[in-house]
Scaffold this active site. Structure first.
Site, PDB file in Angstrom:
ATOM      1  N   HIS A  71       0.856  -1.110   0.145  1.00 46.39           N
ATOM      2  CA  HIS A  71       0.028  -0.077   0.168  1.00 46.39           C
ATOM      3  C   HIS A  71       0.850   1.192  -0.104  1.00 46.39           C
ATOM      4  O   HIS A  71       1.892   1.424   0.694  1.00 46.39           O
ATOM      5  CB  HIS A  71      -0.761   0.079   1.294  1.00 46.39           C
ATOM      6  N   TYR A 134       3.978   2.274  13.648  1.00 50.35           N
ATOM      7  CA  TYR A 134       4.489   3.334  12.464  1.00 50.35           C
ATOM      8  C   TYR A 134       3.915   4.633  12.849  1.00 50.35           C
ATOM      9  O   TYR A 134       2.732   4.859  13.257  1.00 50.35           O
ATOM     10  CB  TYR A 134       4.051   2.951  10.934  1.00 50.35           C
TER      11      TYR A 134
END
Length: 490
Positions: A71, A134
């Site tokens: 992605h 993240y």
């Protein structure tokens, strides 16, 4: 694989432009371990962009073999592992020569990676109970989802050697259906907004961007977007923008000394940039703010960027306030110019017209008085536009920035000799009709004697030190050469 302790913090470039791998110091003993997972000051010193994260996400994976991706979203990521291990694979999905470039490596708690916007991200958990974390510098929104792009984990063209074969892995149905690289859509670059597009510099930036075929440039002027009006900011989806080039300003130096002019000058040159800087800071946008030699008092023969601000006039004071506001945006370029020449009404065009009148036997004009005790260099808007794109990181052939200069203030004028307005006027007269002797040098006091209305004080010396921008690799052209070309084109 055992976790490696006490490594030195280092950054390593990858084959994908802008992507960096970080080895992290992890301190451990019998109780467990500790690390600085994100350390802005140390990491930016090693080359990490000051990404300004706004969200921290954790993806927990129950079993080894869970695989997610590939992605690409419209934000930067700083990826690390809290526990366990992953095999990561990244694919550049930005338009350009590096499209389709692949990088792979393992991540454990002692290794992290910075992934720029538009680079496709995927990973495979190598241990049960792996926590993948993240930081991102934009909030997720339904509107942004339409800008995502994807590529298939199993595409043989990518050549990714997954440690656990994909047919034995847990994948989502959506990930299985992603297109192959040949059919993947490159991620559109973040857009650039140019304000004040109707002015001399705004027109030059637009002309240069269009000549280079740069995508994603939008243009507006005060009639469609008033920077000083907070309500006007809702007209834009700021999450789509990566840069704003603020070419708008109020430049009527003498009118700014009047009560009405003072209000307009502060609105356009200070209030507007302050609101714009706040918006850019909130959305991680790079702000280019165009400033002026008038923020200095003219006492120095060669003004450097770090010289204390000391404006003499209302116009200069409003521009200095705009500089201070723009500097509040962490990603900023303050670009200072002097004596700007471009399309539209300007000093060179006026002198050309007066030279023609002197050359016309039917016109009674014999002499033209021009100020001879203010000194500087001309700044041609084409040169300014090229310098601004250079600072933003555009190089020849780039469709999006690839090598931005360090943020901060930069002087950007023409290079070449420092001359007075009268000396420049004589050059124009000679180039136009060979009648430079018709220019009559006078003092500023003499020129404005008997003037109606207020006269703003001018800096005596407006030359700006160009060494800082030249150190980035951009060397402005000699203004005398540009003047000759400009005159030939009139």
């Amino acid at each position: 694989m055992a976790l490696e302790f006490e490594k030195e913090l280092t950054a390593t470039e990858t084959g994908i432009p802008g992507m960096l791998v970080f080895d992290l110091p992890v301190h451990g003993d019998s109780r467990g371990w500790f690390k600085e997972n994100w350390q802005r000051e140390k990491m930016t010193a090693l080359g990490l962009p000051d990404m300004g994260p706004v969200q921290n996400n954790i993806s927990f994976n129950d079993d080894a073999g869970v695989t997610r991706g590939i992605h690409a979203e419209p934000w930067d990521k700083f990826i690390s592992v809290a526990c366990g291990r992953v095999f990561g694979a990244w694919v550049d999905l930005r338009p350009g020569e590096s499209f389709g470039q692949v990088y792979t490596c393992e991540l454990d708690p002692s290794r992290a990676i910075y992934v720029p916007r538009g680079v496709g991200n995927s990973y495979q958990a190598l241990e049960d109970g792996t926590a993948y974390t993240y930081l991102v510098n934009a909030h997720w929104s339904a509107e942004l989802k339409s800008t995502y792009t994807f590529v298939n984990l199993a595409d043989p063209e990518l050549g990714i050697e997954w440690p656990i074969p994909l047919d034995r892995c847990e994948l989502s149905e959506a990930d299985r259906r992603h297109p192959m690289l040949a059919d993947a859509l490159p991620m559109a670059p973040r857009r650039t907004l140019v304000t004040g597009c109707g002015g001399q510099l705004g027109r030059a930036v637009r002309a240069l961007a269009e000549a280079r075929g740069l995508p994603g440039f939008d243009y507006c002027d005060v009639d469609t977007f008033d920077l000083s009006n907070p309500d006007d900011y809702s007209k834009y989806d700021w999450s789509l923008y990566g840069a704003v080039i603020n070419c708008g300003a109020y430049t009527a130096v003498d009118k700014a000394e009047t009560p009405d002019g003072r209000t307009i000058a502060w609105k356009a040159n200070a209030t507007g940039p302050a609101l714009l800087a706040r918006t850019c800071a909130e959305h991680g946008i790079t702000l280019v703010h165009v400033s002026s030699d008038y923020v200095f008092d003219g006492a120095s023969l060669n003004h450097a960027e770090g010289e204390p601000l000391s404006p003499l006039s209302v116009y200069g004071q409003s521009k200095a306030a705009g500089d201070l506001a723009a500097a509040g945006c962490s990603r900023h370029y303050i670009v200072r110019s002097s004596w700007v020449i471009g399309e539209g009404r300007n000093f060179v065009r006026t002198m050309r017209s007066l030279s023609d009148r002197v050359a016309d036997p039917a016109d009674a004009l014999d002499k033209v008085a021009v100020v001879d005790d203010q000194y500087g260099r001309l700044t041609f808007t084409r040169d300014m536009a090229e310098g601004i794109l250079w600072l933003l990181g555009y190089r020849e052939g780039d469709v999006e920035p690839s090598a931005p200069a360090p943020h901060g203030a930069y002087n950007l004028t023409g290079s070449g000799p420092v001359e007075s307005w009268a000396q420049i006027a004589a050059r124009v007269f000679d180039l136009a009709n060979g009648n430079g002797a018709a220019v009559e040098p006078v003092s500023t006091a003499e020129y404005y004697a008997g003037a109606e209305g207020p006269v703003a004080p001018r800096p005596e010396h407006s030359a700006l030190d160009l060494s800082k921008i030249e150190a980035t690799g951009f060397v402005p052209r000699d203004w005398t050469e540009e003047l000759a070309e400009y005159m030939a084109a009139l």
